[in-house]
Design a protein around this motif. Sequence first.
Motif, PDB file in Angstrom:
ATOM      1  N   LEU A   1       0.826  -1.208   0.000  1.00 26.17           N
ATOM      2  CA  LEU A   1       0.000   0.000   0.000  1.00 26.17           C
ATOM      3  C   LEU A   1       0.859   1.256   0.000  1.00 26.17           C
ATOM      4  CD1 LEU A   1      -2.775  -1.055   2.547  1.00 26.17           C
ATOM      5  CD2 LEU A   1      -3.000  -0.832   0.080  1.00 26.17           C
ATOM      6  N   LEU A   2       1.953   1.251   0.765  1.00 19.86           N
ATOM      7  CA  LEU A   2       2.862   2.405   0.770  1.00 19.86           C
ATOM      8  C   LEU A   2       3.483   2.611  -0.606  1.00 19.86           C
ATOM      9  CD1 LEU A   2       4.823   2.325   4.162  1.00 19.86           C
ATOM     10  CD2 LEU A   2       3.319   4.132   3.318  1.00 19.86           C
ATOM     11  N   MET A   3       3.905   1.508  -1.230  1.00 18.48           N
ATOM     12  CA  MET A   3       4.510   1.610  -2.559  1.00 18.48           C
ATOM     13  C   MET A   3       3.508   2.180  -3.561  1.00 18.48           C
ATOM     14  SD  MET A   3       6.822  -1.841  -2.950  1.00 18.48           S
ATOM     15  CE  MET A   3       7.210  -1.438  -4.649  1.00 18.48           C
ATOM     16  N   SER A   4       2.269   1.658  -3.550  1.00 19.52           N
ATOM     17  CA  SER A   4       1.280   2.149  -4.505  1.00 19.52           C
ATOM     18  C   SER A   4       0.922   3.603  -4.234  1.00 19.52           C
ATOM     19  CB  SER A   4       0.017   1.283  -4.450  1.00 19.52           C
ATOM     20  OG  SER A   4      -0.607   1.359  -3.184  1.00 19.52           O
ATOM     21  N   THR A   5       0.864   3.989  -2.956  1.00 14.82           N
ATOM     22  CA  THR A   5       0.525   5.376  -2.604  1.00 14.82           C
ATOM     23  C   THR A   5       1.614   6.336  -3.046  1.00 14.82           C
ATOM     24  OG1 THR A   5      -0.827   4.699  -0.713  1.00 14.82           O
ATOM     25  CG2 THR A   5       0.044   6.939  -0.691  1.00 14.82           C
ATOM     26  N   PHE A   6       2.875   6.019  -2.718  1.00 15.86           N
ATOM     27  CA  PHE A   6       3.975   6.925  -3.064  1.00 15.86           C
ATOM     28  C   PHE A   6       4.250   6.925  -4.561  1.00 15.86           C
ATOM     29  CE2 PHE A   6       4.879   7.010   1.454  1.00 15.86           C
ATOM     30  CZ  PHE A   6       5.353   8.298   1.624  1.00 15.86           C
ATOM     31  N   LEU A   7       4.104   5.779  -5.225  1.00 19.22           N
ATOM     32  CA  LEU A   7       4.300   5.756  -6.672  1.00 19.22           C
ATOM     33  C   LEU A   7       3.255   6.627  -7.365  1.00 19.22           C
ATOM     34  CD1 LEU A   7       5.205   2.058  -7.564  1.00 19.22           C
ATOM     35  CD2 LEU A   7       6.615   4.075  -7.905  1.00 19.22           C
ATOM     36  N   GLU A   8       2.009   6.551  -6.888  1.00 19.10           N
ATOM     37  CA  GLU A   8       0.957   7.369  -7.478  1.00 19.10           C
ATOM     38  C   GLU A   8       1.236   8.849  -7.235  1.00 19.10           C
ATOM     39  OE1 GLU A   8      -2.366   8.069  -9.750  1.00 19.10           O
ATOM     40  OE2 GLU A   8      -1.264   6.200  -9.411  1.00 19.10           O
TER      41      GLU A   8
ATOM     42  N   ASP B   1       3.322  19.578   2.031  1.00 21.51           N
ATOM     43  CA  ASP B   1       3.698  20.851   1.406  1.00 21.51           C
ATOM     44  C   ASP B   1       5.212  20.983   1.283  1.00 21.51           C
ATOM     45  OD1 ASP B   1       1.073  21.566   1.157  1.00 21.51           O
ATOM     46  OD2 ASP B   1       1.004  22.673   3.051  1.00 21.51           O
ATOM     47  N   ALA B   2       5.934  20.517   2.309  1.00 15.67           N
ATOM     48  CA  ALA B   2       7.400  20.606   2.279  1.00 15.67           C
ATOM     49  C   ALA B   2       7.981  19.753   1.154  1.00 15.67           C
ATOM     50  CB  ALA B   2       7.978  20.180   3.623  1.00 15.67           C
ATOM     51  N   TRP B   3       7.403  18.581   0.933  1.00 16.02           N
ATOM     52  CA  TRP B   3       7.870  17.697  -0.139  1.00 16.02           C
ATOM     53  C   TRP B   3       7.345  18.136  -1.503  1.00 16.02           C
ATOM     54  CZ3 TRP B   3       6.899  12.213   2.369  1.00 16.02           C
ATOM     55  CH2 TRP B   3       7.830  12.016   3.385  1.00 16.02           C
ATOM     56  N   GLY B   4       6.320  18.976  -1.513  1.00 18.10           N
ATOM     57  CA  GLY B   4       5.713  19.377  -2.775  1.00 18.10           C
ATOM     58  C   GLY B   4       4.871  18.281  -3.384  1.00 18.10           C
ATOM     59  N   LEU B   5       4.348  17.370  -2.542  1.00 21.35           N
ATOM     60  CA  LEU B   5       3.549  16.254  -3.020  1.00 21.35           C
ATOM     61  C   LEU B   5       2.170  16.274  -2.362  1.00 21.35           C
ATOM     62  CD1 LEU B   5       6.113  13.305  -2.823  1.00 21.35           C
ATOM     63  CD2 LEU B   5       5.417  14.524  -4.864  1.00 21.35           C
ATOM     64  N   THR B   6       1.184  15.788  -3.094  1.00 21.71           N
ATOM     65  CA  THR B   6      -0.140  15.566  -2.517  1.00 21.71           C
ATOM     66  C   THR B   6      -0.285  14.082  -2.282  1.00 21.71           C
ATOM     67  OG1 THR B   6      -1.058  17.457  -3.711  1.00 21.71           O
ATOM     68  CG2 THR B   6      -2.610  15.835  -2.863  1.00 21.71           C
ATOM     69  N   LEU B   7      -0.198  13.675  -1.019  1.00 22.26           N
ATOM     70  CA  LEU B   7      -0.242  12.260  -0.681  1.00 22.26           C
ATOM     71  C   LEU B   7      -1.689  11.832  -0.460  1.00 22.26           C
ATOM     72  CD1 LEU B   7       2.770  12.025   1.800  1.00 22.26           C
ATOM     73  CD2 LEU B   7       2.704  11.320  -0.577  1.00 22.26           C
ATOM     74  N   LYS B   8      -2.169  10.945  -1.301  1.00 19.87           N
ATOM     75  CA  LYS B   8      -3.510  10.384  -1.168  1.00 19.87           C
ATOM     76  C   LYS B   8      -3.396   8.868  -1.118  1.00 19.87           C
ATOM     77  CE  LYS B   8      -5.991  14.128  -3.490  1.00 19.87           C
ATOM     78  NZ  LYS B   8      -6.899  14.493  -4.610  1.00 19.87           N
ATOM     79  N   PHE B   9      -4.153   8.280  -0.197  1.00 14.77           N
ATOM     80  CA  PHE B   9      -4.114   6.828  -0.030  1.00 14.77           C
ATOM     81  C   PHE B   9      -4.589   6.150  -1.314  1.00 14.77           C
ATOM     82  CE2 PHE B   9      -6.253   2.851   1.214  1.00 14.77           C
ATOM     83  CZ  PHE B   9      -5.180   2.190   1.797  1.00 14.77           C
ATOM     84  N   VAL B  10      -3.752   5.280  -1.879  1.00 14.70           N
ATOM     85  CA  VAL B  10      -4.074   4.562  -3.110  1.00 14.70           C
ATOM     86  C   VAL B  10      -3.845   3.072  -2.873  1.00 14.70           C
ATOM     87  CG1 VAL B  10      -3.484   4.218  -5.535  1.00 14.70           C
ATOM     88  CG2 VAL B  10      -3.429   6.515  -4.561  1.00 14.70           C
ATOM     89  N   ALA B  11      -4.848   2.264  -3.192  1.00 13.38           N
ATOM     90  CA  ALA B  11      -4.741   0.810  -3.010  1.00 13.38           C
ATOM     91  C   ALA B  11      -4.823   0.134  -4.373  1.00 13.38           C
ATOM     92  CB  ALA B  11      -5.849   0.314  -2.091  1.00 13.38           C
ATOM     93  N   GLU B  12      -3.667  -0.068  -4.988  1.00 11.97           N
ATOM     94  CA  GLU B  12      -3.622  -0.783  -6.264  1.00 11.97           C
ATOM     95  C   GLU B  12      -3.869  -2.272  -5.992  1.00 11.97           C
ATOM     96  OE1 GLU B  12      -3.249  -0.172  -9.412  1.00 11.97           O
ATOM     97  OE2 GLU B  12      -3.033   2.014  -9.325  1.00 11.97           O
TER      98      GLU B  12
END
Length: 648
Positions: free
Chosen positions: A38-45, A364-375
């Motif tokens: 789940l972490l891999m799919s979330t961060f990859l997305e 915001d610091a990373w410049g990413l919008t982290l949304k939970f993604v379940a591939e």
Amino acid sequence: MKVLNRLTHKHLLMNKKRTIVTIIGIILSTALMVGIGLLMSTFLEAMKIDAISYNGRHHASFSNLTLQQKEELKLNINFSETYSFDTLGFASISGNNVYKPYLYVVSADSNYFKNETLIEGNFPKNDTEIVLSNHLKLNGGVEYKIGDEITLDIGSRVLDGEEIYSNNISFMASYDEKDQFISLESLSKKMTRTYKIVGFVKRSNNEDYSAPGYMAFTTQEKNIVESTLFALYKNVKKTYTLTSDICQNFDNITCNTNDSLLYYYGISRYNNVNEAIISMLSIALSLLSAGCIIVIYNSFAISTMERKKSFGLYSSLGATPKQIKYTVFYEAFLVGSLGIFLGILSAFLGIYVTVSILDYLVGDAWGLTLKFVAEPLYIIIPVVFMIFVVYLSAFIPAHRSSKVSSIQMIRENDEIKIPRKKVKTPKFIRKIFGMEGEIALKNLKRNKRKYRITLLSLFISIVLFISFSTYLVVGIQLTEMSEYPEYDISVVSKDIDVITEARSRSLVDKSYYVKESILAYERLDSSFYDSTYYKSFLSNREDDYLTLVELILEDSLYEDLVRQTKSNMGDAILYNHTQFTIYKNENRKTVQSNIFKKGLSSITLCEANFKEEDMNSCKNISINLVDSIDFLKYIPYDSSSTLLFVSQ
């Protein structure tokens, strides 16, 4: 079978602690494996979305196309989707940014507008309407309103007699002796168009910050000079191969792949990069898998050992070895189903909460919008793996139990083997550990099977700890090797008073003043260079001189450098280290190397004008070669540059 099932239920209820421990082991193992997925799919997305926002969602782009080439390319059966824009040319504007003096006017198809973010108004519907980038106002200080009409003289940029229609070539300018800005290019008018402004979009990812023109979009325009097509492939993994084939089949076109996006699909043009990533992931997942197997296997092995006497009674009453196996598998099914189900729920809940917290704290610091993604793939594979692990963990004890006779299982004498000879232990064991240590060692020798399992568990635990500690250390080192300097803000100005004012602010804790200029030195004989790789790097250069960045340090900073490098005051200190990348046989290799051999004590410096007639302005200076400088992390520089430090 129903009787054996009821007995299994009774055993699990009577041994609640053992059952709970086994289920917890499966829950933790499942949560770990599914959580990683789940972490891999979330961060990859998240990284894909970030790459798309900066570079677009296409897999490859083809520019400098004619209309006929564009239409022919659209029919390629390997494309799942295409979108394009056609270049009309550049139009002059009067803005605040002297390095961005144009509008870059293009005619886009309807599919292309799906990739632009509309801030206000509508997209154009015909060739009399236009949409402007909000970057024109934010960066150029030019403000328009919806409904305004603008008349543009559109044409090509002209530099040294050559017409330029590309927005990827920076604006060419210089400064005269009086420090006055001078444009080195002009605009050749080809046509005049009047447009009605119907909307504004965010800065397009096809408009680089260094581009000379702010993008402006119209549609259905016929009078174009060249086209650019963006394509998404049906099979993303074949992007590099298919793009290369297209480039070979079409003349005079420019092909580019969206490497930053393809990277997050697990695709790289360099084989060794793919191999390194796959190897690191394989090692990490193998270690985690081994840890999960050991945890679950131990639980079933202990449970089976505790039930051996019961199995012996079942066997003496007529139960077959197959039924004994079935009993163990049935127990594994009950605890495994519950453990895997709860493990999946735990992973979903834990990762969802973790991602939400990370997005709130550092998104915001990373410049990413982290949304939970379940591939689904990242869930199915760990679940199938856990089912296999539970089956394997139950199979070994079940198979072993089915091979032991009922008398042995009732007597429980198959685990501990007492040889005919006396079990001996070294004399130093009693001297060091006492009688308790001697008894413990004899017990281990009598019960070697349990000893091996315990030893293997400890071994896997230590390997897991050391391995992931190593991954963490390597990650920290790679971060420290990055070229991002460690300062909060930099001020660049030719006016020393501006620098002085900035440094005098009360909030400034520490500051450095560095003046930079570009010099050149004569190419030295190859015997002076230290690295074979660096010699190869130099042999590919076309010019006769190697550039050198001269950094002039303020007195205090220069004195610190002299003390740090044990140099003499007044020395010119040359940073004798470089980093560059070598591309060979579809592999990429980053090389860290010294530049010169230690014996080099002087070099010939010339002016930054690389003309042969200026060679008489060169001078020879003494240098001190230095391999490392601590405060370099506070100075922005390209790691492949050669740095020379001198005093004011």
